[in-house]
Every structure is written in structure tokens, then in C-alpha cells.
Design an enzyme around this catalytic site. Structure first.
Site, mmCIF file in Angstrom:
data_model
loop_
_atom_site.group_PDB
_atom_site.id
_atom_site.type_symbol
_atom_site.label_atom_id
_atom_site.label_comp_id
_atom_site.label_asym_id
_atom_site.label_seq_id
_atom_site.Cartn_x
_atom_site.Cartn_y
_atom_site.Cartn_z
ATOM 1 N N HIS A 228 49.571 48.741 37.003
ATOM 2 C CA HIS A 228 50.966 48.563 36.608
ATOM 3 C C HIS A 228 51.856 48.818 37.806
ATOM 4 O O HIS A 228 51.538 49.668 38.634
ATOM 5 C CB HIS A 228 51.342 49.531 35.470
ATOM 6 C CG HIS A 228 52.573 49.107 34.752
ATOM 7 N ND1 HIS A 228 53.822 49.485 35.158
ATOM 8 C CD2 HIS A 228 52.747 48.295 33.678
ATOM 9 C CE1 HIS A 228 54.718 48.941 34.352
ATOM 10 N NE2 HIS A 228 54.092 48.212 33.451
ATOM 11 N N GLU B 126 48.470 46.250 27.701
ATOM 12 C CA GLU B 126 47.826 45.026 27.233
ATOM 13 C C GLU B 126 46.381 45.264 26.792
ATOM 14 O O GLU B 126 45.856 44.517 25.972
ATOM 15 C CB GLU B 126 47.837 43.964 28.348
ATOM 16 C CG GLU B 126 49.198 43.667 28.916
ATOM 17 C CD GLU B 126 50.100 42.917 27.953
ATOM 18 O OE1 GLU B 126 49.863 43.002 26.732
ATOM 19 O OE2 GLU B 126 51.034 42.269 28.422
HETATM 20 N N1 ACO Z 1 42.253 44.932 38.873
HETATM 21 C C1 ACO Z 1 41.788 45.072 40.129
HETATM 22 N N2 ACO Z 1 42.549 45.420 41.173
HETATM 23 C C2 ACO Z 1 43.842 45.610 40.939
HETATM 24 C C3 ACO Z 1 44.386 45.493 39.652
HETATM 25 C C4 ACO Z 1 43.536 45.136 38.591
HETATM 26 N N3 ACO Z 1 43.991 44.989 37.344
HETATM 27 N N4 ACO Z 1 45.714 45.744 39.715
HETATM 28 C C5 ACO Z 1 45.984 46.020 40.990
HETATM 29 N N5 ACO Z 1 44.861 45.929 41.742
HETATM 30 C C6 ACO Z 1 44.720 46.169 43.170
HETATM 31 C C7 ACO Z 1 45.288 45.001 43.962
HETATM 32 O O1 ACO Z 1 44.298 44.035 44.230
HETATM 33 C C8 ACO Z 1 45.779 45.697 45.207
HETATM 34 O O2 ACO Z 1 44.689 45.899 46.061
HETATM 35 P P1 ACO Z 1 44.832 45.726 47.657
HETATM 36 O O3 ACO Z 1 45.883 46.724 48.048
HETATM 37 O O4 ACO Z 1 43.454 46.021 48.146
HETATM 38 O O5 ACO Z 1 45.265 44.310 47.853
HETATM 39 C C9 ACO Z 1 46.248 47.059 44.709
HETATM 40 O O6 ACO Z 1 45.530 47.297 43.491
HETATM 41 C C10 ACO Z 1 47.714 47.122 44.422
HETATM 42 O O7 ACO Z 1 48.040 46.049 43.575
HETATM 43 P P2 ACO Z 1 49.452 45.330 43.551
HETATM 44 O O8 ACO Z 1 49.235 43.861 43.307
HETATM 45 O O9 ACO Z 1 50.275 45.725 44.708
HETATM 46 O O10 ACO Z 1 50.097 45.950 42.289
HETATM 47 P P3 ACO Z 1 51.348 45.358 41.560
HETATM 48 O O11 ACO Z 1 52.236 46.493 41.293
HETATM 49 O O12 ACO Z 1 51.960 44.218 42.267
HETATM 50 O O13 ACO Z 1 50.684 44.744 40.260
HETATM 51 C C11 ACO Z 1 50.035 44.207 38.117
HETATM 52 C C12 ACO Z 1 50.848 45.187 38.972
HETATM 53 C C13 ACO Z 1 50.543 42.781 38.348
HETATM 54 C C14 ACO Z 1 50.211 44.547 36.636
HETATM 55 C C15 ACO Z 1 48.551 44.294 38.514
HETATM 56 O O14 ACO Z 1 48.088 45.611 38.350
HETATM 57 C C16 ACO Z 1 47.659 43.300 37.773
HETATM 58 O O15 ACO Z 1 47.539 42.150 38.197
HETATM 59 N N6 ACO Z 1 47.014 43.734 36.642
HETATM 60 C C17 ACO Z 1 46.198 42.841 35.866
HETATM 61 C C18 ACO Z 1 47.063 42.002 34.938
HETATM 62 C C19 ACO Z 1 47.647 42.817 33.798
HETATM 63 O O16 ACO Z 1 46.989 43.663 33.199
HETATM 64 N N7 ACO Z 1 48.924 42.514 33.490
HETATM 65 C C20 ACO Z 1 49.677 43.186 32.433
HETATM 66 C C21 ACO Z 1 50.642 44.154 33.022
HETATM 67 S S1 ACO Z 1 51.489 45.093 31.786
HETATM 68 C C22 ACO Z 1 52.779 44.139 31.290
HETATM 69 O O17 ACO Z 1 53.230 43.251 31.944
HETATM 70 C C23 ACO Z 1 53.350 44.373 29.982
#
Ligand code: ACO
Length: 378
Positions: free
Chosen positions: A264, A319
Site C-alpha cells: 500500500h 483487497e
Molecule cells: N507484490 C510484490 N512486490 C510489491 C508489491 C506486491 N503487491 N507491492 C509493492 N511491491 C514492491 C515493488 O515491486 C517495489 O519493489 P522495488 O523497490 O524492488 O522496485 C517496492 O515494493 C515498493 O513498491 P512501490 O511500487 O513503490 O509501492 P507503491 O506505493 O507505488 O504501490 C501498490 C502501492 C500499487 C498498492 C502496490 O503495493 C501494488 O501494486 N500492490 C498490488 C496491487 C494491489 O493490491 N492493489 C490494491 C491496493 S489497495 C486499494 O487501492 C484500495
């Protein structure tokens, strides 16, 4: 001909270097709100100061929506679903039956906006009317695409029971209504998430509340925001059994893919909405068979994510447990994102009201990183 600016001309990027830039606007304060407090470090979520867990236990979605719109806590507040205007039904009937429900909902809200007088500034009445309309529209689309006729609202039913009735033609059991109500409450509002920010940007131009919600639905359609619970279901189907979880998770991460329902932008602690929904899912009469699998996979996923990202806490988000609740109430997975959008109507419209009450056009700046001033090729 030259690519470089002339000696006298100002450089196009002058004066930009000292301005801070945060990709994705992460950490940027872009407004003020009294609606909700998302305490990411401690895993707390408050709506107008009230804890989300208490609201789930003691409230209903209409009461929570009213709290967000007006600031008043009236647990007896009711909001039945509203009829779909005939012009909107005509549009829904024209949609292909394989259209995505998010596209159908976005289109329906847009058509609804065209049938209404929605003068500036937006009002609580407009917010109520739109929030009451959209469940009927989505239910109508869900029936039309499978060759069934839409069902008119039953004004004796509150919004959640009404939505289920208009989807299925049957009165849902009390436990089912309570479970979906809990889901709607946790989905109602969440600070400056991407779709809410979109709604505020649109409202800030003095555009109408329907346009704000149309834009918000479009933003929520993306899998990084609202598409995750459907993918959680697919993901668990692929995992298949708890024994395969670790191998599947490691392979998925090795391919550079993300685990849906984890991570998140704001929460570093366990998402309190996930905790509330897990409780609801575990207490449901008709638990999907894979709820047990979901809890087992969650443990493995949290362990592997912690190992891969020791500096970035990645925890379960809302989610993940939305999926079992929505499956448990009998919704088809392709309706999950649009149902999440129905829940978020309360927050989107409350933010439209809040934005309009103290409006300033939202218009940030951008760093120009393109070519310096140059002459067109001859
Ligand atoms: N699975 C694996 N790795 C992840 C995940 C995940 N679910 N989420 C983040 N990471 C990793 C990224 O790859 C990144 O790694 P890196 O630094 O080696 O490149 C690191 O963690 C940081 O991730 P960011 O993309 O900077 O985190 P951001 O704050 O932009 O993303 C998000 C948040 C979009 C929700 C992300 O965690 C994600 O894609 N999750 C999966 C989709 C999801 O569950 N969405 C629902 C969100 S809740 C809502 O909207 C109501």
C-alpha cells in the site's frame, strides 16, 4: 541550423532545479480534509474521528455515508436505492453484454449526469441521489448482460439489501447483507487515494458531481487501485493449495510480478480494513471454500515479501479479504471492482462537497525535461 539555444535566449528549464519533485506525488500534501485519517504507520483508519472497526460493528453504509457528507452520526439513517432514469436504461441496453462492469458503471453515471440538473456547488442532496442511483444501474447492467430484465428498487430496503435484491431478484439473508454492508463501510472513504484525488481535481474546476464520479471510476478501474480483489481470486485459484503457496509466490515475484492484495502506498502496518474484513469473512455463514487457503497463503506471502523487501514493509491490504467477503455474498468476481466503486461513492462525493466548500483550482506544476528551445528543421 542548431539544436542549442541562442546565447541571448532564456533556457527553457531555468528556475526549475530547486523545485522539489516527488514521483507519483508520494508524500506530497495536496490538500486538507476532515473526512478521514489514514494513519499508515500505525494501521489506523478514522472517518470523522470514529474508528473503522467501530463503524463496521455498529453502523450501516447509509449511516456512514451520511456521516461523511454531513458530519452527523445518525445510526438510523436510511438510503434506499433509486430508480434508473429511462434514458440511462436505454444506454445500458445498448452496451455489449461482454462490456466490463466498470465501463458500464462509468457510462451509466455519465448518462445519469446528463439527465440531472447538477448546479455548482455540489450538495448533499446531489451526493445522496448519485450514491442511491449507482447500485441500481450496476444491478441493471448485470441483469441485462445475462438476458434478464432490470428490477425496480424496493424502497423498503436499505441500500445494500436493495442492491442485492436488484441483482438477484431475491431478498438476501441478514448475514449476507451485514457482510456486504461491512465491505461498503470499509470501502467508503480513504483520504487522497488516486480516484478521490481525481474527483477533487474535477470538482476544483467547478465541474459537476457526476463528472467527478465518472473520472473517479475511470481511475479506480486500474488494477493498481480497484482491480485487485478479482485478481486475488485468480491468484488463489492458481496457487491451488497451501503446499504450493511458497513455490508459486517465489516464482511470481521472480518474474517481477506483484502479489495482489499486498502493499500500500500509505499503510506500513496491517491495513485496518483488511483486519475488519477478515473478521467478517471468518464469521460468514457461507464462507468460500478457499478462505482457509487465503489465510494460509497470506502467512507465506507476508514472510516472503518481508524477506524480499526488508526495508519496505509490505502487508495485507483491504483487497485481499474483500475477495472472500464478496465471493461469500455471491457476487461474480467481475463485479468486484464496480462494487468497490459503489462503496467509494460516499467518499468521492463527500470530497466533492469538501473541495467545493473551500475551492481552489488544483493545478500543479511540472518539471520540463525535454529538449532546449530550438529551431524547426528546414
Ligand atoms: N507484490 C510484490 N512486490 C510489491 C508489491 C506486491 N503487491 N507491492 C509493492 N511491491 C514492491 C515493488 O515491486 C517495489 O519493489 P522495488 O523497490 O524492488 O522496485 C517496492 O515494493 C515498493 O513498491 P512501490 O511500487 O513503490 O509501492 P507503491 O506505493 O507505488 O504501490 C501498490 C502501492 C500499487 C498498492 C502496490 O503495493 C501494488 O501494486 N500492490 C498490488 C496491487 C494491489 O493490491 N492493489 C490494491 C491496493 S489497495 C486499494 O487501492 C484500495
Amino acid at each position: 541550423m542548431t539544436d542549442s539555444p541562442t546565447a541571448e535566449a532564456p533556457t527553457t528549464t531555468a528556475g526549475q532545479a530547486s523545485r522539489p519533485y516527488s514521483p507519483g506525488l508520494e508524500g506530497v500534501i495536496a490538500g486538507e480534509t476532515t473526512l478521514s485519517y489514514v494513519d499508515g504507520a500505525n494501521g489506523r483508519l478514522l472517518y470523522r474521528g470514529y474508528r473503522i472497526g467501530d463503524l463496521v460493528e455498529r453502523g450501516t453504509y447509509p449511516a456512514v455515508a451520511n456521516l461523511l457528507w454531513t458530519g452527523d452520526w445518525d445510526p438510523a439513517h436510511r438510503l434506499p436505492t433509486a430508480p434508473v432514469p429511462s434514458a440511462v436504461l436505454t444506454v445500458l441496453r445498448a452496451m455489449p453484454s461482454d462490456a466490463k462492469p466498470m465501463d458500464a458503471l462509468r457510462t451509466a453515471v455519465s448518462a445519469w449526469g446528463a439527465t440531472q440538473e447538477l448546479p455548482w456547488p455540489p450538495t448533499v442532496e446531489q451526493a445522496r441521489a448519485l450514491t442511491a442511483f449507482s447500485p441500481s444501474a450496476l444491478a441493471a447492467f448485470a441483469r441485462l448482460r445475462s438476458g434478464k430484465e432490470p428490477i425496480d428498487p424496493d424502497p423498503s430496503l436499505d441500500l445494500i439489501a436493495g442492491y442485492l435484491y436488484q441483482l438477484t431478484g431475491e431478498r438476501a439473508e441478514e448475514g449476507t447483507v451485514r457482510a456486504l454492508d461491512a465491505y461498503f463501510i470499509v470501502g467508503a472513504e480513504h483520504g487522497f487515494n488516486a480516484s478521490t484525488f481525481t474527483a477533487r481535481v474535477i470538482t476544483s474546476t467547478r465541474s459537476d458531481i457526476a463528472s467527478a464520479v465518472v473520472g473517479a471510476i475511470g481511475t479506480m478501474k486500474g488494477p493498481l487501485h480497484g482491480g485487485a480483489p478479482t485478481e486475488v481470486v485468480d491468484q488463489l485459484a492458481q496457487v491451488g493449495s497451501a503446499e504450493h503457496a511458497e513455490e508459486w509466490i517465489r516464482e511470481t515475484l521472480a518474474r517481477g510480478e506483484r502479489l495482489m492484495g499486498f502493499g500500500h502506498r500509505v499503510y506500513r502496518a496491517y491495513d485496518p480494513r483488511a483486519a475488519a474484513l477478515r473478521k467478517v469473512a471468518e464469521g460468514m455463514e457461507h464462507k468460500p471454500d478457499w478462505l482457509k487457503l487465503a489465510t494460509e497463503v497470506e502467512d507465506v506471502a507476508l514472510r516472503v515479501l518481508a524477506e524480499k523487501h526488508p526495508d519496505r514493509p509490505l502487508r495485507t491490504n483491504v483487497e485481499y479479504y474483500a475477495a472472500p467477503v464478496l465471493m461469500g455474498v455471491g457476487l461474480s468476481p467481475d463485479l468486484f471492482p464496480a462494487t468497490f466503486s459503489l462503496a467509494r461513492h460516499a467518499g468521492w462525493t463527500a470530497h466533492a462537497l469538501e473541495q467545493a466548500a473551500n475551492n481552489r483550482l488544483i493545478r500543479p506544476d511540472v518539471n520540463y525535461v525535454g529538449s532546449e528551445e530550438r529551431d524547426l528543421p528546414r
